[in-house]
Every structure is written in structure tokens, then in C-alpha cells.
Scaffold this active site. Structure first.
Site, PDB file in Angstrom:
ATOM      1  N   LYS A  97       0.897  -1.357  -0.072  1.00 30.95           N
ATOM      2  CA  LYS A  97      -0.062   0.121  -0.050  1.00 30.95           C
ATOM      3  C   LYS A  97       0.842   1.298  -0.001  1.00 30.95           C
ATOM      4  O   LYS A  97       1.853   1.564   0.845  1.00 30.95           O
ATOM      5  CB  LYS A  97      -0.831   0.025   1.156  1.00 30.95           C
ATOM      6  CG  LYS A  97      -2.230   0.611   1.123  1.00 30.95           C
ATOM      7  CD  LYS A  97      -2.960   0.436   2.249  1.00 30.95           C
ATOM      8  CE  LYS A  97      -4.423   1.057   2.429  1.00 30.95           C
ATOM      9  NZ  LYS A  97      -5.009   1.080   3.774  1.00 30.95           N
TER      10      LYS A  97
HETATM   11  C1  E4P Z   1      -8.214   1.502   4.383  1.00 34.52           C
HETATM   12  O1  E4P Z   1      -7.516   1.091   3.352  1.00 34.52           O
HETATM   13  C2  E4P Z   1      -8.236   2.836   4.838  1.00 34.52           C
HETATM   14  O2  E4P Z   1      -6.910   3.045   5.470  1.00 34.52           O
HETATM   15  C3  E4P Z   1      -9.379   2.991   5.974  1.00 34.52           C
HETATM   16  O3  E4P Z   1     -10.279   2.381   5.577  1.00 34.52           O
HETATM   17  C4  E4P Z   1      -9.367   4.358   6.316  1.00 34.52           C
HETATM   18  O4  E4P Z   1     -10.555   4.438   7.261  1.00 34.52           O
HETATM   19  P1  E4P Z   1     -10.813   5.710   8.162  1.00 34.52           P
HETATM   20  O5  E4P Z   1     -11.091   6.821   7.637  1.00 34.52           O
HETATM   21  O6  E4P Z   1     -12.035   5.469   9.100  1.00 34.52           O
HETATM   22  O7  E4P Z   1      -9.716   5.801   9.001  1.00 34.52           O
END
Ligand code: E4P
Length: 217
Positions: A83
Site C-alpha cells: 500500500k
Molecule cells: C483502508 O485502507 C483505509 O486506510 C481505511 O479504510 C481508512 O478508514 P478511516 O477513514 O476510518 O480511518
């Protein structure tokens, strides 16, 4: 539609994996921090539980160091997706890794233009954050619709991974728009099972059944 679980809590992942509904996992630096565990250890454990892609996020901000971090993370298991943030260096890293056949999840996407860049950089997944957009009064689902249109126009293979999901309605709306994946906090996946009329109906069936004095077994 695939469901990924958005957590670094291995106990939660194990608990949900037995439902057969978990197609992958996403983590981020905040979720790793919340787990209170070393990143390499926790990612390895998650990969042992789930067969699908497990997103492990680099924490460097420059391309060279991102590549080094990715190399280390990729050694943990065959199902790691790297990622990277949607920055110039992140997309350089995305291009380099994708050219080597590695799955890359480009995160922190907040515009259709960014999603277009990620697809051109060969991303396997683009992660638009719908909840964080809704929080500032911009429709996260409009972004999903725009990305879906653009990707269809050019036949991009990049999968739309709806992130920052806050509740079941986000999942339903994303599914209606044909998003490939939604990454769900465990509580959101569990909430999808629930409807008060299901509870009420089951309660009534069981009460009537008890009156019969019968038993199937
Ligand atoms: C997933 O890949 C993201 O990092 C995550 O869904 C972010 O979510 P949040 O906005 O609730 O922190």
C-alpha cells in the site's frame, strides 16, 4: 463484490474469517499503531489467516525508501499487497512494483483525477476514502461513481476498493455502483447481518415452535 476487513486485530480477523466472507485485509499505520504490535509480526500473522490480498502500507515518503520497505514486507508472504500513498513518490513506487507483477493498493485517494493517475501507474487497487469525504461535506459515493465511469471508459484493470467505510449504507451504495471491493471495519461487516424484523421474526417462529413440543433432531 469482495469484502476486505479493515483492521490489524488478528483475533477479529480470525473470528470473521470463519464466516467465509473475508476476501482480504487492509491495514494502515494507524491500525498497526492501534494493535500495539510490531508491524512485521502482525502482518505475517494476518497473512497466515487470510488467503486473499493483505495490504501492508509503507511508511517512508521517498521512492527509494518505499522500495526498500516494500521489499521487506513482500518477504513476509505471497499474498502481500503493498500500500502506497497517493503522492508523486507513492505512484513512482506503484509503477515500479506493478511492472514487477506486485499488487499495489494506492491509498488516500480523494479525487477522480488521483484515481486516474493510480490506474495509469498500474495500481491493482485504488482506495477512495468515502467516509472522510462525507465528513467534510463532499459525497464520497459521487467519487466512487466518477471513478467507476472513468475506469470503464478506458478498460482499466485497477479495482475500486471503497475505503473509510462508516456503515452498512456505504456498502450498499458502493455495491449498487459496482465497486469491486469494500474494506470494512469489523463492526460494519457484523452490522450487515442485522435487521430488527429478522430478530422479531425469529423470536416469533421460536415461540410458536416451542408450543408444538416438537424437535427436528
Ligand atoms: C483502508 O485502507 C483505509 O486506510 C481505511 O479504510 C481508512 O478508514 P478511516 O477513514 O476510518 O480511518
Amino acid at each position: 463484490m469482495k469484502f476486505f476487513i479493515d483492521t490489524a486485530d488478528v483475533a477479529e480477523i480470525k473470528d470473521l474469517a470463519v464466516t467465509g466472507l473475508v476476501d482480504g485485509v487492509t491495514t494502515n499505520p494507524s491500525l498497526i499503531a492501534k494493535s500495539g504490535r510490531p508491524i512485521l509480526e502482525v502482518i505475517k500473522e494476518i497473512c497466515d489467516v487470510v488467503d486473499g490480498p493483505v495490504s501492508a502500507e509503507v511508511t517512508a515518503t521517498d521512492h527509494e525508501t518505499m522500495m526498500k520497505e516494500a521489499a521487506l514486507l513482500l518477504k513476509l508472504a505471497d499474498n502481500i499487497a503493498i500500500k502506497v500513498p497517493l503522492t508523486v513518490d507513492g505512484l513512482k513506487t506503484c509503477k515500479a512494483l506493478s511492472d514487477d507483477g506486485i499488487q499495489v493498493n494506492v491509498t488516500l485517494c480523494f479525487s477522480a483525477g488521483q484515481a486516474l493517475l493510480a490506474a495509469k501507474a498500474g495500481a491493482a487497487f485504488i482506495s477512495p476514502f468515502v467516509g472522510r469525504l462525507d465528513d467534510i461535506g463532499i459525497s464520497g459515493m459521487d467519487l466512487i461513481a466518477d471513478i467507476a465511469d472513468i475506469y470503464a471508459n478506458f478498460d482499466f484493470d485497477t479495482e475500486i476498493l471503497v475505503a473509510s467505510v462508516r456503515g452498512p449504507q456505504h456498502v450498499i451504495d458502493a455495491a449498487k455502483l459496482g465497486a469491486d471491493v469494500a474494506t470494512l471495519p469489523p463492526a460494519v461487516l457484523r452490522s450487515l447481518y442485522n435487521h430488527p424484523l429478522t430478530d422479531k421474526g425469529l423470536d416469533a417462529f421460536l415461540k410458536d415452535w416451542a408450543k408444538t413440543g416438537q424437535s427436528i433432531l
